[in-house]
Motif scaffolding. Structure first.
Motif, PDB file in Angstrom:
ATOM      1  N   GLY A 154     -33.762  35.295 -15.596  1.00 26.07           N
ATOM      2  CA  GLY A 154     -32.889  34.460 -15.361  1.00 26.07           C
ATOM      3  C   GLY A 154     -33.510  32.939 -15.255  1.00 26.07           C
ATOM      4  O   GLY A 154     -32.894  32.014 -14.598  1.00 26.07           O
ATOM      5  N   PHE A 155     -34.576  32.838 -15.748  1.00 22.65           N
ATOM      6  CA  PHE A 155     -35.380  31.417 -15.586  1.00 22.65           C
ATOM      7  C   PHE A 155     -34.807  30.714 -16.825  1.00 22.65           C
ATOM      8  O   PHE A 155     -34.842  31.119 -18.187  1.00 22.65           O
ATOM      9  CB  PHE A 155     -36.676  31.418 -15.769  1.00 22.65           C
ATOM     10  CG  PHE A 155     -37.378  32.061 -14.306  1.00 22.65           C
ATOM     11  CD1 PHE A 155     -36.838  31.523 -13.246  1.00 22.65           C
ATOM     12  CD2 PHE A 155     -38.182  33.240 -14.703  1.00 22.65           C
ATOM     13  CE1 PHE A 155     -37.552  32.225 -12.278  1.00 22.65           C
ATOM     14  CE2 PHE A 155     -38.690  33.787 -13.284  1.00 22.65           C
ATOM     15  CZ  PHE A 155     -38.163  33.299 -12.107  1.00 22.65           C
ATOM     16  N   SER A 156     -34.736  29.127 -17.034  1.00 23.16           N
ATOM     17  CA  SER A 156     -34.376  28.237 -17.981  1.00 23.16           C
ATOM     18  C   SER A 156     -35.688  28.110 -19.124  1.00 23.16           C
ATOM     19  O   SER A 156     -36.855  28.227 -18.335  1.00 23.16           O
ATOM     20  CB  SER A 156     -33.816  27.339 -17.487  1.00 23.16           C
ATOM     21  OG  SER A 156     -34.906  26.412 -16.670  1.00 23.16           O
ATOM     22  N   SER A 157     -35.297  27.608 -19.943  1.00 24.49           N
ATOM     23  CA  SER A 157     -36.401  27.337 -20.926  1.00 24.49           C
ATOM     24  C   SER A 157     -37.415  26.217 -20.165  1.00 24.49           C
ATOM     25  O   SER A 157     -38.803  26.222 -20.233  1.00 24.49           O
ATOM     26  CB  SER A 157     -36.105  26.783 -22.313  1.00 24.49           C
ATOM     27  OG  SER A 157     -35.277  27.788 -22.932  1.00 24.49           O
ATOM     28  N   GLY A 158     -36.667  25.180 -19.530  1.00 23.69           N
ATOM     29  CA  GLY A 158     -37.614  24.115 -18.887  1.00 23.69           C
ATOM     30  C   GLY A 158     -38.471  24.703 -17.934  1.00 23.69           C
ATOM     31  O   GLY A 158     -39.500  24.272 -17.873  1.00 23.69           O
ATOM     32  N   GLN A 159     -37.665  25.694 -17.144  1.00 20.27           N
ATOM     33  CA  GLN A 159     -38.770  26.279 -15.982  1.00 20.27           C
ATOM     34  C   GLN A 159     -40.007  27.111 -16.553  1.00 20.27           C
ATOM     35  O   GLN A 159     -41.089  27.030 -16.108  1.00 20.27           O
ATOM     36  CB  GLN A 159     -38.021  27.234 -15.086  1.00 20.27           C
ATOM     37  CG  GLN A 159     -37.080  26.654 -14.172  1.00 20.27           C
ATOM     38  CD  GLN A 159     -36.035  27.462 -13.426  1.00 20.27           C
ATOM     39  OE1 GLN A 159     -35.487  28.446 -14.140  1.00 20.27           O
ATOM     40  NE2 GLN A 159     -35.942  27.704 -12.106  1.00 20.27           N
ATOM     41  N   ILE A 160     -39.734  27.691 -17.976  1.00 21.65           N
ATOM     42  CA  ILE A 160     -40.818  28.537 -18.525  1.00 21.65           C
ATOM     43  C   ILE A 160     -41.956  27.629 -18.988  1.00 21.65           C
ATOM     44  O   ILE A 160     -43.158  27.846 -18.477  1.00 21.65           O
ATOM     45  CB  ILE A 160     -40.246  29.412 -19.547  1.00 21.65           C
ATOM     46  CG1 ILE A 160     -38.929  30.437 -19.103  1.00 21.65           C
ATOM     47  CG2 ILE A 160     -41.225  30.037 -20.419  1.00 21.65           C
ATOM     48  CD1 ILE A 160     -38.204  30.994 -20.139  1.00 21.65           C
ATOM     49  N   TYR A 161     -41.560  26.585 -19.675  1.00 19.36           N
ATOM     50  CA  TYR A 161     -42.562  25.845 -20.246  1.00 19.36           C
ATOM     51  C   TYR A 161     -43.157  24.967 -19.127  1.00 19.36           C
ATOM     52  O   TYR A 161     -44.490  24.473 -19.137  1.00 19.36           O
ATOM     53  CB  TYR A 161     -41.754  24.870 -21.215  1.00 19.36           C
ATOM     54  CG  TYR A 161     -41.206  25.528 -22.555  1.00 19.36           C
ATOM     55  CD1 TYR A 161     -42.172  26.287 -23.180  1.00 19.36           C
ATOM     56  CD2 TYR A 161     -40.013  25.107 -22.773  1.00 19.36           C
ATOM     57  CE1 TYR A 161     -41.596  26.873 -24.179  1.00 19.36           C
ATOM     58  CE2 TYR A 161     -39.337  25.838 -24.084  1.00 19.36           C
ATOM     59  CZ  TYR A 161     -40.132  26.693 -24.717  1.00 19.36           C
ATOM     60  OH  TYR A 161     -39.905  27.521 -25.567  1.00 19.36           O
ATOM     61  N   MET A 162     -42.650  24.578 -18.120  1.00 21.15           N
ATOM     62  CA  MET A 162     -43.157  23.868 -16.771  1.00 21.15           C
ATOM     63  C   MET A 162     -44.295  24.707 -16.152  1.00 21.15           C
ATOM     64  O   MET A 162     -45.258  24.525 -15.893  1.00 21.15           O
ATOM     65  CB  MET A 162     -42.085  23.350 -15.786  1.00 21.15           C
ATOM     66  CG  MET A 162     -42.791  22.698 -14.700  1.00 21.15           C
ATOM     67  SD  MET A 162     -43.923  21.103 -15.362  1.00 21.15           S
ATOM     68  CE  MET A 162     -42.325  20.207 -16.005  1.00 21.15           C
TER      69      MET A 162
END
Length: 207
Positions: free
Chosen positions: A178-186
């Motif tokens: 349930g994480f967003s792409s932004g959270q993943i890349y950060m």
């Protein structure tokens, strides 16, 4: 959270080990190196029981000698010092194997043990140097990763573990966690940067 609390150098830990009563530092040292010593012993041909003995004997030797050890990279690294201790304990166990009664030390396995014992001084016949270097690098990475795990949030480390270490796809992480792409890349950027720093610090102490 104070990151400097966790970004301690190996030299700092060794200095704290001079105090025999500093149980937390000795526990940190044991947790950092026992598995590496065990793996080297097993890959050198020792049994599970003998490898456990090598771990115990090596740690006890460090306890006895640590006050005389001076962390001076120009004169010799901690990596080399611990390797000499571990190698000596491994050799001790192979000598014990050779001295055991003939009925317990016969057959193909015994012959193989004798060949290993005889080949230990020859790096071409016994790859202890290669085994040690490989396990040392694995251990350095494990120590660095553990330090970073204590610095970052559980969420960020979970993302980094799944995305970088376990190689999940971005879509899998988004769907399953349930994480967003932004959270993943950060998380990949921040945790990866800290891990790189820790690895550089640990490896720098060897040179």
């Amino acid at each position: 959270m104070n990151e400097e609390k966790f970004l301690l150098t190996r030299s700092s830990l060794l200095s704290r080990l001079k105090d025999e009563e500093d149980q937390s530092s000795w526990l940190e040292f044991f947790n950092s190196y026992w598995k590496m010593i065990y793996n080297v012993s097993r890959k050198s041909g020792l049994s599970h029981e003998d490898a456990q003995d090598v771990v115990q004997d090596s740690i006890l030797t460090v306890v006895r000698r640590i006050k005389k050890f001076k962390y001076d990279r120009e004169k010799g690294s901690f990596k080399g010092w611990l390797k000499v201790i571990t190698r000596s304990r491994i050799l001790d166990h192979w000598r014990k194997q050779k001295r055991r009664p003939a009925e317990q030390n016969s057959g193909p396995q015994a012959n193989n043990q004798e060949e290993i014992i005889e080949s230990i001084p020859d790096s071409r016949g016994f790859e202890l140097e290669r085994i040690w270097d490989q396990e040392w690098q694995n251990n350095v990475h494990a120590i660095a990763l553990d330090r970073v795990r204590q610095i970052v949030s559980a969420k960020q480390f979970q993302i980094f573990d799944c995305y970088v270490l376990k190689e999940w796809s971005v879509n899998d992480i988004k769907i399953k966690l349930g994480f967003s792409s932004g959270q993943i890349y950060m998380a990949k950027y921040r945790v990866g940067k800290l891990l790189k720093h820790e690895l550089e610090q640990l490896l720098k102490e060897e040179n």
